[in-house]
Write an enzyme that holds these catalytic residues in place. Structure first.
Site, PDB file in Angstrom:
ATOM      1  N   ASN A 179      36.284  -9.489  56.932  1.00  0.00           N
ATOM      2  CA  ASN A 179      35.112 -10.334  56.674  1.00  0.00           C
ATOM      3  C   ASN A 179      33.965  -9.567  56.018  1.00  0.00           C
ATOM      4  OD1 ASN A 179      34.399  -8.765  58.849  1.00  0.00           O
ATOM      5  ND2 ASN A 179      33.487 -10.424  60.035  1.00  0.00           N
ATOM      6  N   LEU A 182      29.853  -8.346  49.894  1.00  0.00           N
ATOM      7  CA  LEU A 182      28.597  -8.140  49.193  1.00  0.00           C
ATOM      8  C   LEU A 182      28.243  -9.493  48.603  1.00  0.00           C
ATOM      9  CD1 LEU A 182      26.371  -6.759  47.438  1.00  0.00           C
ATOM     10  CD2 LEU A 182      28.193  -6.101  45.868  1.00  0.00           C
ATOM     11  N   GLU A 183      27.071 -10.020  48.939  1.00  0.00           N
ATOM     12  CA  GLU A 183      26.695 -11.354  48.471  1.00  0.00           C
ATOM     13  C   GLU A 183      25.352 -11.348  47.757  1.00  0.00           C
ATOM     14  OE1 GLU A 183      28.781 -14.780  51.264  1.00  0.00           O
ATOM     15  OE2 GLU A 183      26.608 -14.540  51.317  1.00  0.00           O
ATOM     16  N   HIS A 376      25.761 -12.646  65.633  1.00  0.00           N
ATOM     17  CA  HIS A 376      25.793 -11.833  64.413  1.00  0.00           C
ATOM     18  C   HIS A 376      26.370 -12.567  63.215  1.00  0.00           C
ATOM     19  CE1 HIS A 376      30.066 -11.529  64.988  1.00  0.00           C
ATOM     20  NE2 HIS A 376      30.234 -10.512  64.175  1.00  0.00           N
ATOM     21  N   GLY A 379      31.220 -16.640  63.406  1.00  0.00           N
ATOM     22  CA  GLY A 379      32.259 -16.542  64.436  1.00  0.00           C
ATOM     23  C   GLY A 379      33.497 -17.316  64.024  1.00  0.00           C
ATOM     24  N   LYS A 452      34.374  -9.571  47.895  1.00  0.00           N
ATOM     25  CA  LYS A 452      34.980  -9.317  49.197  1.00  0.00           C
ATOM     26  C   LYS A 452      36.355  -8.677  49.037  1.00  0.00           C
ATOM     27  CE  LYS A 452      36.627 -12.121  51.945  1.00  0.00           C
ATOM     28  NZ  LYS A 452      37.783 -11.230  52.055  1.00  0.00           N
TER      29      LYS A 452
END
Length: 453
Positions: A179, A182-183, A376, A379, A452
């Site tokens: 997961n 870089l966005e 965070h 999920g 990703k």
């Protein structure tokens, strides 16, 4: 000790029964104080649930658990300002996506241009982001906006095996797989306008978020110390409700060795994100020379940290495990940068390739709820294997492109594993965290480009 889940009814009903079992099991470990907690994004993990938080007192026989930290030690998120607006990105979106994909290595076994010799490896494990900046990656200004000022004290490179170091020698400055991403994100909504204004966040702003960790080194440390702790538990008189909760007394030689190795892995992750940031800044400078990309904040997940908390009316020094959870300290806390003291610590919540991410801040109330912790991310709602049975990577890429979201990845399977539908509703998770008092919403971002593994 009790088990406490911070979530609304819908999120709790959708949680796997294993989350309940794991919260209960954690509550039975030696030296636990107050409660075993789970965040709104909780799902089944190794030993602890992902989204699990628990603190242990060494004076009460408290333990440190490798399973309570996880394998991707100090995986975390950092977010950068760009000073750009959505209109600046749209004309060059394809070009920027291709450039970032070419510059930032991603995927299983991805390697960077940096090769660390043994002395350099030990220096990196001791110095974290501070080491990276001395090497010319990043700027000294970054350090004030990084948790622990970019370097976790107490790291012991000697407690990290040669095998773990070898796995990492060519992986610095890489995203890895799973997961991690870089966005490039656009702020689409702000909340509590005076707060977002003071944090320099406005609708239409472009931000960059980087999500990665300690790569192969952290995974190897977790694997090796879990095996040692399983063997040693009975020697310390610890009865484990689940082998995956393997642990050792904090003050034992094994406990101290693990903490030294784990802190070294934290420094590895901090250095890794600093190097990736440098690569991103270089790429942006080719298209937007005026964009400096200053750091908003960097915060880790998957840690065990020594902290002072008010428990039962008195201050206690405890070892707080956060697995798939982030620190979310409230306003006025000494560990928050001076210029953020009035607002609370930024909390960076990652969504999925096709859904929103969020910026939150910690609250005073949250300090007494779960040691200043929050969720965070979204999920997972299903396993990676289930996701690949339901989605095909190329189809996901095409569907997201139709929504204006460009995906670049070396692995179609990796895209399928991380399909947006494989995750919980991140907005519901964030709303539950805010309703519980764990953190406060500041801004919502949508992805424009996602690199990703």
């Amino acid at each position: 000790m009790p088990g406490i889940l911070y979530a609304d009814e819908s999120l709790i009903r959708d949680m796997d029964l294993k989350v309940y079992e794991q919260v209960v099991n954690v509550a039975t470990l030696p030296g636990i104080v107050q409660a075993s907690f789970a965040m709104p994004d909780a799902h089944w993990g190794y030993g602890f649930p992902i989204g699990g938080v628990a603190a242990f007192d060494p004076q009460q026989g408290g333990v440190v658990s490798a399973g309570g930290v996880g394998f991707d030690i100090s995986c975390g998120v950092r977010t950068l300002y760009t000073g750009l607006r959505a209109d600046d990105i749209t004309p060059v979106q394809e070009k920027l996506a291709d450039l970032l994909f070419a510059r930032v290595p991603a995927g299983v076994g991805s390697t960077g241009r940096l090769h660390l010799k043994p002395k350099e490896m030990d220096d990196m494990l001791a110095g974290g982001a501070q080491w990276a900046i001395r090497r010319g990656y990043g700027t000294a200004k970054d350090l004030s906006r990084i948790e622990e000022h970019g370097c976790m004290t107490g790291a012991k490179p000697a407690c990290v095996s040669d095998h773990a170091k070898k796995r990492q020698q060519d992986e610095m400055g890489t995203l890895g797989s799973g997961n991690h991403y870089l966005e490039i994100q656009e702020v689409v909504e702000t909340y509590h306008d005076p707060l977002s204004e003071k944090l320099g966040i406005h609708g239409g702003d472009i931000l960059v978020s980087i999500h990665c960790g300690s790569r192969g080194l952290g995974h190897q440390i977790g694997t090796e110390y879990l095996k040692k702790m399983v063997v040693a538990a009975s020697q310390y008189g610890i009865t484990l409700p689940d082998r995956e909760l393997a642990c050792a007394p904090i003050d034992s030689p094994l406990g101290q060795e693990y903490l030294g190795a784990m802190r070294a892995a934290m420094n590895c992750a901090l250095a890794n994100r600093e190097i990736v940031t440098h690569l991103v800044r270089q790429a942006f400078s080719e298209i937007f020379p005026q964009a400096g990309l200053p750091l908003l904040y960097d915060v880790s997940h998957n840690t065990c940290k020594v902290e002072e908390h008010q428990i039962d009316g008195r201050s206690q020094r405890v070892f707080v495990h956060r697995k798939g959870a982030t620190r979310a300290f409230g306003p006025g806390h000494a560990d928050i940068p001076d210029d953020l003291q009035a607002f609370g610590q930024p909390v960076l919540i990652g969504g999925t390739m096709g859904t929103a991410s969020y910026l939150l801040v910690g609250t005073k109330e949250g300090m007494g709820l779960a040691y200043g912790s929050a969720c965070h991310g979204a999920g997972r709602s299903m396993s990676r294997h289930q996701a690949t049975r339901q989605w095909k990577g190329q189809r996901v890429i095409q569907e997201l492109a139709a929504q204006g979201i460009l995906i670049r990845s070396p692995s179609a399977r990796g895209v399928a594993e991380e399909a947006p539908g494989a995750y919980k509703n991140v907005t519901a998770v964030v709303d539950a965290a805010e309703q519980a008092g764990l953190a406060r919403k500041v801004a919502k971002m949508r992805p424009l480009i996602c690199i990703k593994g």
